[in-house]
Write a protein that holds these residues in place. Structure first.
Motif, PDB file in Angstrom:
ATOM      1  N   GLU A 166       0.822  -1.132   0.180  1.00  0.00           N
ATOM      2  CA  GLU A 166      -0.155   0.022  -0.027  1.00  0.00           C
ATOM      3  C   GLU A 166       0.979   1.195   0.027  1.00  0.00           C
ATOM      4  O   GLU A 166       0.553   2.315  -0.812  1.00  0.00           O
ATOM      5  CB  GLU A 166      -0.918   0.069   1.120  1.00  0.00           C
ATOM      6  CG  GLU A 166      -2.212  -0.711   1.210  1.00  0.00           C
ATOM      7  CD  GLU A 166      -3.099  -0.813   2.240  1.00  0.00           C
ATOM      8  OE1 GLU A 166      -3.485  -1.702   2.685  1.00  0.00           O
ATOM      9  OE2 GLU A 166      -3.204   0.494   2.937  1.00  0.00           O
ATOM     10  N   GLU A 167       1.966   1.182   0.863  1.00  0.00           N
ATOM     11  CA  GLU A 167       2.871   2.300   0.985  1.00  0.00           C
ATOM     12  C   GLU A 167       3.450   2.576  -0.473  1.00  0.00           C
ATOM     13  O   GLU A 167       3.660   3.787  -0.941  1.00  0.00           O
ATOM     14  CB  GLU A 167       3.801   2.040   1.989  1.00  0.00           C
ATOM     15  CG  GLU A 167       3.527   2.365   3.285  1.00  0.00           C
ATOM     16  CD  GLU A 167       4.671   2.029   4.320  1.00  0.00           C
ATOM     17  OE1 GLU A 167       4.475   1.697   5.366  1.00  0.00           O
ATOM     18  OE2 GLU A 167       5.913   1.882   3.785  1.00  0.00           O
ATOM     19  N   MET A 168       3.871   1.528  -1.072  1.00  0.00           N
ATOM     20  CA  MET A 168       4.354   1.762  -2.496  1.00  0.00           C
ATOM     21  C   MET A 168       3.736   2.496  -3.374  1.00  0.00           C
ATOM     22  O   MET A 168       4.180   3.286  -4.032  1.00  0.00           O
ATOM     23  CB  MET A 168       4.804   0.272  -2.782  1.00  0.00           C
ATOM     24  CG  MET A 168       6.201  -0.132  -2.532  1.00  0.00           C
ATOM     25  SD  MET A 168       6.351  -2.008  -2.669  1.00  0.00           S
ATOM     26  CE  MET A 168       5.993  -2.200  -4.543  1.00  0.00           C
ATOM     27  N   GLU A 169       2.374   1.964  -3.256  1.00  0.00           N
ATOM     28  CA  GLU A 169       1.517   2.689  -4.372  1.00  0.00           C
ATOM     29  C   GLU A 169       1.381   3.986  -3.860  1.00  0.00           C
ATOM     30  O   GLU A 169       0.929   5.000  -4.628  1.00  0.00           O
ATOM     31  CB  GLU A 169       0.186   2.068  -4.351  1.00  0.00           C
ATOM     32  CG  GLU A 169       0.263   0.613  -5.309  1.00  0.00           C
ATOM     33  CD  GLU A 169      -1.039  -0.113  -5.503  1.00  0.00           C
ATOM     34  OE1 GLU A 169      -0.945  -1.189  -5.931  1.00  0.00           O
ATOM     35  OE2 GLU A 169      -2.122   0.618  -5.323  1.00  0.00           O
ATOM     36  N   MET A 170       1.078   4.323  -2.373  1.00  0.00           N
ATOM     37  CA  MET A 170       0.896   5.730  -2.005  1.00  0.00           C
ATOM     38  C   MET A 170       2.019   6.420  -2.580  1.00  0.00           C
ATOM     39  O   MET A 170       1.710   7.660  -3.033  1.00  0.00           O
ATOM     40  CB  MET A 170       0.741   5.716  -0.562  1.00  0.00           C
ATOM     41  CG  MET A 170      -0.393   5.174   0.076  1.00  0.00           C
ATOM     42  SD  MET A 170      -2.000   6.302  -0.529  1.00  0.00           S
ATOM     43  CE  MET A 170      -1.488   7.691   0.713  1.00  0.00           C
ATOM     44  N   LYS A 171       3.124   6.066  -2.392  1.00  0.00           N
ATOM     45  CA  LYS A 171       4.359   6.732  -2.764  1.00  0.00           C
ATOM     46  C   LYS A 171       4.289   7.230  -4.086  1.00  0.00           C
ATOM     47  O   LYS A 171       4.640   8.270  -4.404  1.00  0.00           O
ATOM     48  CB  LYS A 171       5.767   5.867  -2.454  1.00  0.00           C
ATOM     49  CG  LYS A 171       6.096   5.872  -1.045  1.00  0.00           C
ATOM     50  CD  LYS A 171       7.540   5.380  -0.813  1.00  0.00           C
ATOM     51  CE  LYS A 171       7.811   5.338   0.690  1.00  0.00           C
ATOM     52  NZ  LYS A 171       8.791   4.329   1.119  1.00  0.00           N
ATOM     53  N   VAL A 172       3.797   6.119  -4.835  1.00  0.00           N
ATOM     54  CA  VAL A 172       4.048   6.338  -6.390  1.00  0.00           C
ATOM     55  C   VAL A 172       3.075   7.443  -6.516  1.00  0.00           C
ATOM     56  O   VAL A 172       3.096   8.321  -7.521  1.00  0.00           O
ATOM     57  CB  VAL A 172       3.385   4.951  -7.104  1.00  0.00           C
ATOM     58  CG1 VAL A 172       3.209   5.245  -8.286  1.00  0.00           C
ATOM     59  CG2 VAL A 172       4.718   4.010  -6.933  1.00  0.00           C
ATOM     60  N   GLN A 173       2.077   7.310  -6.166  1.00  0.00           N
ATOM     61  CA  GLN A 173       0.870   8.507  -6.354  1.00  0.00           C
ATOM     62  C   GLN A 173       1.299   9.718  -5.891  1.00  0.00           C
ATOM     63  O   GLN A 173       1.362  10.737  -6.257  1.00  0.00           O
ATOM     64  CB  GLN A 173      -0.366   8.075  -5.754  1.00  0.00           C
ATOM     65  CG  GLN A 173      -1.181   6.954  -6.517  1.00  0.00           C
ATOM     66  CD  GLN A 173      -2.087   7.571  -7.436  1.00  0.00           C
ATOM     67  OE1 GLN A 173      -3.227   8.246  -6.983  1.00  0.00           O
ATOM     68  NE2 GLN A 173      -1.852   7.637  -8.620  1.00  0.00           N
ATOM     69  N   VAL A 174       1.256   9.537  -4.225  1.00  0.00           N
ATOM     70  CA  VAL A 174       1.456  10.984  -3.432  1.00  0.00           C
ATOM     71  C   VAL A 174       2.754  11.676  -3.663  1.00  0.00           C
ATOM     72  O   VAL A 174       2.866  13.031  -3.855  1.00  0.00           O
ATOM     73  CB  VAL A 174       1.109  10.564  -2.108  1.00  0.00           C
ATOM     74  CG1 VAL A 174       0.883  11.783  -1.220  1.00  0.00           C
ATOM     75  CG2 VAL A 174      -0.481  10.086  -2.099  1.00  0.00           C
ATOM     76  N   MET A 175       3.845  10.884  -3.243  1.00  0.00           N
ATOM     77  CA  MET A 175       5.012  11.399  -3.192  1.00  0.00           C
ATOM     78  C   MET A 175       5.807  11.799  -4.515  1.00  0.00           C
ATOM     79  O   MET A 175       7.012  11.829  -4.385  1.00  0.00           O
ATOM     80  CB  MET A 175       5.773  10.757  -2.287  1.00  0.00           C
ATOM     81  CG  MET A 175       5.337  10.901  -0.700  1.00  0.00           C
ATOM     82  SD  MET A 175       5.689   9.479   0.461  1.00  0.00           S
ATOM     83  CE  MET A 175       7.495   9.844   0.681  1.00  0.00           C
ATOM     84  N   LYS A 176       5.026  11.753  -5.331  1.00  0.00           N
ATOM     85  CA  LYS A 176       5.615  12.273  -6.739  1.00  0.00           C
ATOM     86  C   LYS A 176       6.895  11.397  -7.312  1.00  0.00           C
ATOM     87  O   LYS A 176       7.691  11.973  -7.854  1.00  0.00           O
ATOM     88  CB  LYS A 176       6.127  13.959  -6.607  1.00  0.00           C
ATOM     89  CG  LYS A 176       4.827  14.557  -6.367  1.00  0.00           C
ATOM     90  CD  LYS A 176       5.236  15.964  -5.796  1.00  0.00           C
ATOM     91  CE  LYS A 176       3.984  16.708  -5.697  1.00  0.00           C
ATOM     92  NZ  LYS A 176       4.154  17.806  -4.745  1.00  0.00           N
TER      93      LYS A 176
END
Lengths: 238, 467
Positions: A166-176
């Motif tokens: 989940e974090e990986m996907e969040m990073k990919v989305q959110v943290m540019k």
């Protein structure tokens, strides 16, 4: 120079994770069957721990590389490709971990009568596990609560892995760390796996030929024995 | 299962009940004492244990579950069809033969599962492996699917190749017999989960096919956030209130429910007497009492019943407000009618009901009228909705209560018939009404029974008369 090192390192780590994932799947397939045993469960435990270590290492490396704004476009594309491969690998791993928990719960070992499915597979999986762990021989500890404590650990690890993904996907989305999976192009065309048979060589093409080779060996052996007998007879008669 | 498979964006999938049952059967077959008889399968040089013949499977099923051979054959067929047992001689023919053909159990990982549907990624890896092993000699349909997958999951194709190679390498680590078994298992699994063209897909659930393709490739976390936001904004009713409403509804409809209260004159499914249906048909000369009572429950009940509507129309004509009901009916016709006729229907409605000086002009408030007139310029199915709603509530608040108090309704209620319950047969062993429709087998046994009883009765009476 650092960048080239970075790329090579990434590829090696990804290859390692890929190898461990393949071995893990192989071990999970044996769960619940007549190949299942205390040893298999231990092998699964060790393999998945190794997989997790590699996963975390891969993720840290790739995120740091992708966050770096100074890399060139080609490098970035390459790292994005590696990222996509990495997440596919983690997908497989996560599903296999969940399935291994389910099957291990359905087929406990420490019961008076085991009802393992008689699938025809009876050999041990220790060589597969050794390959995963990159060791020559596997060492086993006689762990008596393989059914309970281990499964609890497994559950915890599965949650960890799911969170990581989940974090990986969040990073990919959110943290540019912008990775567009659909924009990645495969390096290999269809059928590429057939071309580099040279390197895979004996291990993959060999399956049909191995049978053939063994028959040749048997025939050769008999020929030699017959020749020896004939010579012996001649010697005796001389 | 203790683990929560609530994947992101995915729903909690359950294993289909029939699969759970089949799994239980398979596990029962493994019992060391009462289980299946196993034999060895001899290939050229290798011997692989744990094979069984079709005949053995059927015998075991017949003994264990005390069923007929036919049923055992059917059950065994299902086990093969769903991949719990796979044939060794003709792997593509998933049929249980009751003879000496060999079969083997499938490993739990490859059991058919609705919880773990086969993914495209896995199938791609399998095809790539097969490609390597057979040097490109895939079957036609496999080649097509391979290229399709190559296009579809192109972004991760490198992983497919990597993983395929590694999986082959790791299987090299096992001895030959196990390798053969593994190949057979995989092939059997994919024959079921991705059947060749022309073969029935046993996992096909018909029109409501679950879409498994929305996997992590599309980043679903945003969808979750949106869905949660929408869920938070939904109107909620306190359970105490809606439960009260539910209780009231149940009490009101208790007498009208055929299951709770029984239906008069008799339940057609049991007694084969269709009087109940003929009496409650759409249009009858005299409706039943229950039906007329239902008209007083709510306005929708009245409007949904064809006879109720007719009666209501008669009443409204007396009151000179029948145009409301005509308008409502015309709007319903537009809403549920053919697409091609919508435009002309809307024209008609405007001419007859809404235009100033129309023959059946309906009284709608100015705001709704303006809105409807605007909408008529671009007519669609729901253009009359607001006006229809207005008239509906007008009728409900005004005419409907008066109708219920009117003589017309009261006379209807008094006239309504209450059908007599058919008397149950006096003879307790004439069990004809228990069965919905006599099958030939049952009529045969019934006839035999009746004969036997008649004989018995005759014998008894003969015996009785002696004393």
């Amino acid at each position: 120079f650092n960048l080239i090192m970075g790329k090579e390192e990434c590829k090696t780590m990804l290859d390692a994770l890929n190898k461990v994932t393949a071995c893990y799947r192989h071990l999970v397939i044996a769960l619940g069957s007549t190949s299942d045993s205390q040893n298999l469960r231990e092998e699964l435990k060790k393999t998945r721990k190794k997989a997790q270590e590699l996963a975390v290492a891969n993720r840290t490396k790739l995120t740091s590389l992708l966050k770096d704004k100074t890399i060139s476009k080609e490098d970035r594309a390459e790292y994005e490709r590696l990222w996509v491969l990495f997440s596919s690998c983690m997908e497989l791993l996560e599903v296999d971990m969940k399935r291994s928990l389910e099957i291990a719960q359905d087929f406990p070992l420490k019961v008076p009568t085991r009802h393992l499915i008689q699938t025809g597979m009876t050999g041990s999986t220790t060589t597969v596990a050794a390959r995963a762990m990159s060791v020559q021989n596997m060492k086993y500890e006689a762990d008596s609560n393989i059914d309970t404590a281990d499964l609890r650990d497994l559950q915890a690890e599965i949650t960890q892995v799911s969170q990581m993904m989940e974090e990986m996907e969040m990073k990919v989305q959110v943290m540019k760390v912008q990775v567009a999976p659909w924009a990645v192009e495969a390096k290999q065309e269809a059928g590429a796996e057939l071309k580099s048979n040279m390197s895979v060589g004996n291990s993959s093409v060999g399956s049909r030929e191995a049978g053939f080779a063994s028959i040749c060996a048997v025939i050769g052996f008999f020929v030699i024995v017959i020749v020896a007998l004939v010579l012996g007879y001649l010697v005796v008669n001389m | 299962m203790t683990i929560n498979t609530l994947a992101k964006g995915g729903c909690h999938r359950e294993q289909m009940a029939c699969f759970r049952k089949m799994e239980k059967v398979i596990v029962a077959m493994q019992d060391p004492d009462m289980g299946m008889k196993m034999r060895n399968q001899r290939l050229l040089i290798t011997v692989i244990p744990h094979a069984m013949t079709g005949h053995d499977i059927i015998t075991w099923l017949t003994h264990k579950y005390r069923i007929s051979e036919e049923e055992a054959l059917h059950l065994g067929n299902m086990l093969v069809k769903y991949g719990y047992i796979y044939p060794l001689k003709e792997p593509r023919c998933l049929v249980l033969r009751p003879d000496e053909s060999p079969y083997r159990f499938q490993t739990p990982y490859f059991w058919t599962s609705t919880r773990w549907p086969a993914s495209e990624l896995d199938y791609a890896i399998y095809l790539a492996k097969k490609n390597i092993r057979k040097q490109g000699e895939l079957m036609e349909y496999e080649k097509e699917r391979y290229s399709l997958l190559h296009k579809r999951i192109n972004h991760t194709w490198d992983f497919v190749v990597m993983q395929a190679r590694e999986q082959l390498r790791s299987s090299k680590q096992r001895r030959k017999a196990d390798r053969i078994v593994l190949e057979c298992q995989e092939q059997a699994y994919w024959l079921i989960n991705r059947p060749p063209p022309g073969v029935n897909n046993v996992l096909d659930t018909g029109l409501e096919r679950p879409n498994n393709f929305s996997c992590r490739v599309t980043l679903v976390s945003n969808f979750i956030i949106e869905a949660c936001r929408k869920a938070l904004g939904r109107n909620r009713v306190k359970s105490s209130i809606c439960l009260e409403g539910f209780l009231k509804y149940s009490e009101q409809y208790l007498n009208h429910d055929p299951i709770m209260q029984g239906c008069l004159p008799s339940n057609p499914w049991i007694s084969d007497d269709t009087a109940h249906w003929t009496m409650n048909a759409e249009i009858v000369p005299v409706p039943t009492r229950l039906r007329v009572e239902r008209w007083s429950f709510s306005f929708t009940e009245l409007l949904n019943d064809a006879m109720g509507r007719k009666e209501f129309m008669t009443y409204l004509e007396k009151e000179f407000s029948a145009e409301n009901l005509y308008f409502w009916q015309a709007c319903e016709d537009i809403r549920h009618g053919e697409n091609s006729k919508i435009v002309e229907k809307v024209e008609d409605v405007y001419k007859n009901f809404l235009a100033p000086g129309a023959a059946r002009w309906v009284n709608i408030d100015s705001k709704t009228m303006d809105k409807t007139l605007e909408g008529i310029k671009r007519p669609h199915r729901f253009v009359m909705d607001d006006a229809q709603m207005h008239i509906y509530f007008l009728m409900k608040k005004d005419s409907y209560p008066r109708y219920l108090k009117s003589d017309l309704y009261k006379n209807m209620l008094a006239k309504a018939i209450v059908p007599q319950e058919t008397k149950k047969s006096v003879f307790p062993f004439m069990r004809r009404q228990r069965h919905s429709s006599p099958s030939p087998a049952q009529t045969a046994t019934q006839a035999a029974e009746e004969e036997g009883l008649a004989k018995g009765a005759g014998a008894n009476s003969a015996a009785g008369s002696h004393f």
